[in-house]
Motif scaffolding. Structure first.
Motif, mmCIF file in Angstrom:
data_model
loop_
_atom_site.group_PDB
_atom_site.id
_atom_site.type_symbol
_atom_site.label_atom_id
_atom_site.label_comp_id
_atom_site.label_asym_id
_atom_site.label_seq_id
_atom_site.Cartn_x
_atom_site.Cartn_y
_atom_site.Cartn_z
ATOM 1 N N ALA A 3 0.844 -1.198 0.000
ATOM 2 C CA ALA A 3 0.000 0.000 0.000
ATOM 3 C C ALA A 3 0.880 1.251 0.000
ATOM 4 O O ALA A 3 2.021 1.220 0.468
ATOM 5 C CB ALA A 3 -0.913 -0.006 1.217
ATOM 6 N N HIS A 48 1.257 6.790 -8.292
ATOM 7 C CA HIS A 48 0.700 5.775 -7.396
ATOM 8 C C HIS A 48 0.809 4.380 -8.001
ATOM 9 O O HIS A 48 1.250 3.446 -7.351
ATOM 10 C CB HIS A 48 -0.761 6.069 -7.057
ATOM 11 N N SER A 49 0.393 4.246 -9.237
ATOM 12 C CA SER A 49 0.291 2.916 -9.851
ATOM 13 C C SER A 49 1.577 2.439 -10.506
ATOM 14 O O SER A 49 1.778 1.254 -10.698
ATOM 15 C CB SER A 49 -0.814 2.919 -10.904
ATOM 16 N N ARG A 81 -8.091 7.521 -3.176
ATOM 17 C CA ARG A 81 -8.442 6.114 -2.913
ATOM 18 C C ARG A 81 -8.126 5.290 -4.138
ATOM 19 O O ARG A 81 -8.305 5.757 -5.263
ATOM 20 C CB ARG A 81 -9.920 5.966 -2.565
ATOM 21 N N ALA A 82 -7.666 4.072 -3.903
ATOM 22 C CA ALA A 82 -7.404 3.142 -4.988
ATOM 23 C C ALA A 82 -8.345 1.962 -4.843
ATOM 24 O O ALA A 82 -8.589 1.469 -3.739
ATOM 25 C CB ALA A 82 -5.953 2.666 -4.945
ATOM 26 N N PHE A 83 -8.892 1.546 -5.965
ATOM 27 C CA PHE A 83 -9.740 0.366 -5.994
ATOM 28 C C PHE A 83 -8.933 -0.739 -6.685
ATOM 29 O O PHE A 83 -7.709 -0.711 -6.619
ATOM 30 C CB PHE A 83 -11.068 0.706 -6.671
ATOM 31 N N LYS A 84 -9.547 -1.673 -7.344
ATOM 32 C CA LYS A 84 -8.784 -2.774 -7.943
ATOM 33 C C LYS A 84 -7.858 -2.278 -9.059
ATOM 34 O O LYS A 84 -6.654 -2.525 -9.035
ATOM 35 C CB LYS A 84 -9.739 -3.848 -8.471
ATOM 36 N N MET A 87 -8.453 4.483 -9.675
ATOM 37 C CA MET A 87 -8.131 5.315 -8.522
ATOM 38 C C MET A 87 -8.799 6.666 -8.671
ATOM 39 O O MET A 87 -8.945 7.177 -9.779
ATOM 40 C CB MET A 87 -6.623 5.450 -8.341
ATOM 41 N N PRO A 126 -1.740 -0.752 -6.281
ATOM 42 C CA PRO A 126 -1.653 -0.809 -4.813
ATOM 43 C C PRO A 126 -2.814 -0.078 -4.138
ATOM 44 O O PRO A 126 -3.407 0.832 -4.720
ATOM 45 C CB PRO A 126 -0.336 -0.080 -4.500
ATOM 46 N N GLU A 127 -3.081 -0.460 -2.911
ATOM 47 C CA GLU A 127 -4.091 0.217 -2.104
ATOM 48 C C GLU A 127 -3.528 1.533 -1.580
ATOM 49 O O GLU A 127 -2.326 1.783 -1.667
ATOM 50 C CB GLU A 127 -4.498 -0.665 -0.920
ATOM 51 N N THR A 129 -3.255 4.025 1.855
ATOM 52 C CA THR A 129 -3.379 4.134 3.301
ATOM 53 C C THR A 129 -3.350 5.615 3.664
ATOM 54 O O THR A 129 -2.279 6.232 3.666
ATOM 55 C CB THR A 129 -2.219 3.396 4.016
#
Length: 169
Positions: A3, A48-49, A81-84, A87, A126-127, A129
């Motif tokens: 995460a 992020h990704s 927020r990230a989903f599957k 984001m 990733p998720e 946090t």
């Protein structure tokens, strides 16, 4: 996949409003601001990704304050927020006072991006946090916004929108 925090995706673009970017009232064109927000948000989503990202939707835009010619504009974007594979990216737009240097929030937006592989297929990310109170607030609200979007699109039934139902209980 570990995460990440919203801060790890933080992207800041600062620029000046020039004459060719303004409307007859000498304020920044809305479309120009949308493009700047899209660029900052796509960089945040990519940070992020660590994948290719595509804009899936512009979920919300608030043009709360005009951005005058000559203004120094700062666009700040973070993944909220990230989903599957998708984001949500929250974008804040600030105007800097020419004399004092004080910054005032002028606008905000929420975009959704999807991470894809080299063939354009969605890929897991990733998720998130959240750490600060604001990040936690935006993280929680992102699920409600996603459920509302899915509900309006007919992709989930009202009973499956648990976060939305909880608002009314």
């Amino acid at each position: 996949m570990r995460a990440k925090t919203p801060e790890q995706s933080k992207t800041i673009l600062t620029d000046m409003v020039l004459p060719g970017e303004t409307n007859p009232l000498n304020n920044l064109f809305g479309g120009e601001l949308l493009a700047r927000m899209d660029r900052a948000a796509s960089i945040a989503a990519r940070r992020h990704s660590r994948r290719i990202v595509v804009t899936a939707s512009v979920n919300h835009v608030a043009f709360n304050r005009a951005v005058p010619l000559g203004s120094v504009v700062t666009v700040e974007a973070k993944v909220s927020r990230a989903f599957k594979t998708s984001m949500e990216v929250f974008i804040d737009v600030w105007i800097e006072d020419r004399e004092s240097g004080d910054k005032t929030k002028a606008n905000e937006a929420i975009y959704t991006f999807v991470a894809v592989d080299e063939t354009g297929r969605p890929i897991a990310i990733p998720e998130i946090t959240p750490e600060t109170d604001l990040e936690k607030e935006r993280f929680d609200a992102a699920l409600r916004r996603k459920q509302l979007s899915l509900l309006l699109a007919g992709k989930i039934k009202p009973n499956d929108a648990t976060e939305l139902k909880a608002l009314f209980e």
